[in-house]
Design a protein around this motif. Sequence first.
Motif, PDB file in Angstrom:
ATOM      1  N   LEU A  18      12.866  11.751  -2.756  1.00 39.53           N
ATOM      2  CA  LEU A  18      12.281  10.418  -2.861  1.00 39.53           C
ATOM      3  C   LEU A  18      11.737   9.933  -1.524  1.00 39.53           C
ATOM      4  CD1 LEU A  18      11.682   8.101  -4.769  1.00 39.53           C
ATOM      5  CD2 LEU A  18      13.888   7.131  -4.151  1.00 39.53           C
ATOM      6  N   THR A  19      12.463  10.162  -0.438  1.00 41.62           N
ATOM      7  CA  THR A  19      11.972   9.727   0.873  1.00 41.62           C
ATOM      8  C   THR A  19      10.708  10.482   1.267  1.00 41.62           C
ATOM      9  OG1 THR A  19      13.474  11.262   1.988  1.00 41.62           O
ATOM     10  CG2 THR A  19      14.228   8.994   1.701  1.00 41.62           C
ATOM     11  N   LYS A  20      10.610  11.730   0.870  1.00 38.88           N
ATOM     12  CA  LYS A  20       9.404  12.510   1.183  1.00 38.88           C
ATOM     13  C   LYS A  20       8.186  11.978   0.429  1.00 38.88           C
ATOM     14  CE  LYS A  20      11.784  16.706   2.450  1.00 38.88           C
ATOM     15  NZ  LYS A  20      13.143  16.503   2.433  1.00 38.88           N
ATOM     16  N   ILE A  21       8.374  11.591  -0.822  1.00 43.10           N
ATOM     17  CA  ILE A  21       7.278  11.029  -1.610  1.00 43.10           C
ATOM     18  C   ILE A  21       6.850   9.677  -1.040  1.00 43.10           C
ATOM     19  CG2 ILE A  21       6.658  10.089  -3.873  1.00 43.10           C
ATOM     20  CD1 ILE A  21       6.605  13.080  -3.858  1.00 43.10           C
ATOM     21  N   ILE A  22       7.811   8.858  -0.650  1.00 43.10           N
ATOM     22  CA  ILE A  22       7.472   7.558  -0.076  1.00 43.10           C
ATOM     23  C   ILE A  22       6.777   7.743   1.277  1.00 43.10           C
ATOM     24  CG2 ILE A  22       8.402   5.370   0.771  1.00 43.10           C
ATOM     25  CD1 ILE A  22      10.570   5.623  -1.369  1.00 43.10           C
ATOM     26  N   VAL A  56       0.844  -1.205   0.000  1.00 42.79           N
ATOM     27  CA  VAL A  56       0.000   0.000   0.000  1.00 42.79           C
ATOM     28  C   VAL A  56       0.873   1.246   0.000  1.00 42.79           C
ATOM     29  CG1 VAL A  56      -1.663   1.322   1.382  1.00 42.79           C
ATOM     30  CG2 VAL A  56      -2.022  -1.106   1.005  1.00 42.79           C
ATOM     31  N   SER A  57       1.976   1.208   0.732  1.00 41.85           N
ATOM     32  CA  SER A  57       2.898   2.351   0.739  1.00 41.85           C
ATOM     33  C   SER A  57       3.517   2.572  -0.636  1.00 41.85           C
ATOM     34  CB  SER A  57       4.008   2.135   1.770  1.00 41.85           C
ATOM     35  OG  SER A  57       3.475   2.117   3.062  1.00 41.85           O
ATOM     36  N   ALA A  58       3.910   1.490  -1.291  1.00 44.04           N
ATOM     37  CA  ALA A  58       4.494   1.611  -2.631  1.00 44.04           C
ATOM     38  C   ALA A  58       3.459   2.147  -3.621  1.00 44.04           C
ATOM     39  CB  ALA A  58       5.028   0.263  -3.095  1.00 44.04           C
ATOM     40  N   LEU A  59       2.240   1.634  -3.536  1.00 44.49           N
ATOM     41  CA  LEU A  59       1.182   2.109  -4.428  1.00 44.49           C
ATOM     42  C   LEU A  59       0.850   3.571  -4.144  1.00 44.49           C
ATOM     43  CD1 LEU A  59      -0.875   1.345  -6.630  1.00 44.49           C
ATOM     44  CD2 LEU A  59      -2.456   0.767  -4.777  1.00 44.49           C
TER      45      LEU A  59
END
Length: 96
Positions: free
Chosen positions: A49-53, A18-21
């Motif tokens: 990238l870490t902020k988006i994840i 769910v986190s990846a999606l």
Amino acid sequence: MNNIVKQVLAGTVLGLLVSALGAFIFMLILLPTNDLQDTFNKLLTNGLLTKIITLGTLPNVIVFHLLIKNKRDYIARGVLMAVVILAILFAILKML
């Protein structure tokens, strides 16, 4: 393996998926470009990238709530464990 351990592991995998999606959806919404790899490289070089994840983990709140409401407590624990694993991972990455 007993049933509880299997449910917690299934919840952890569910939380990570769910986190990846969620991260993928946030990348598409916030950075609408045609080339996904170019967008990924830009996020990586700018340190975003870490902020988006991290934003991608927000849908886990909904999943967690639905699991608790449907009395799937051990799977919900796994989802919470996935969030904790991601938080520890990002804390380690920030220290490097």
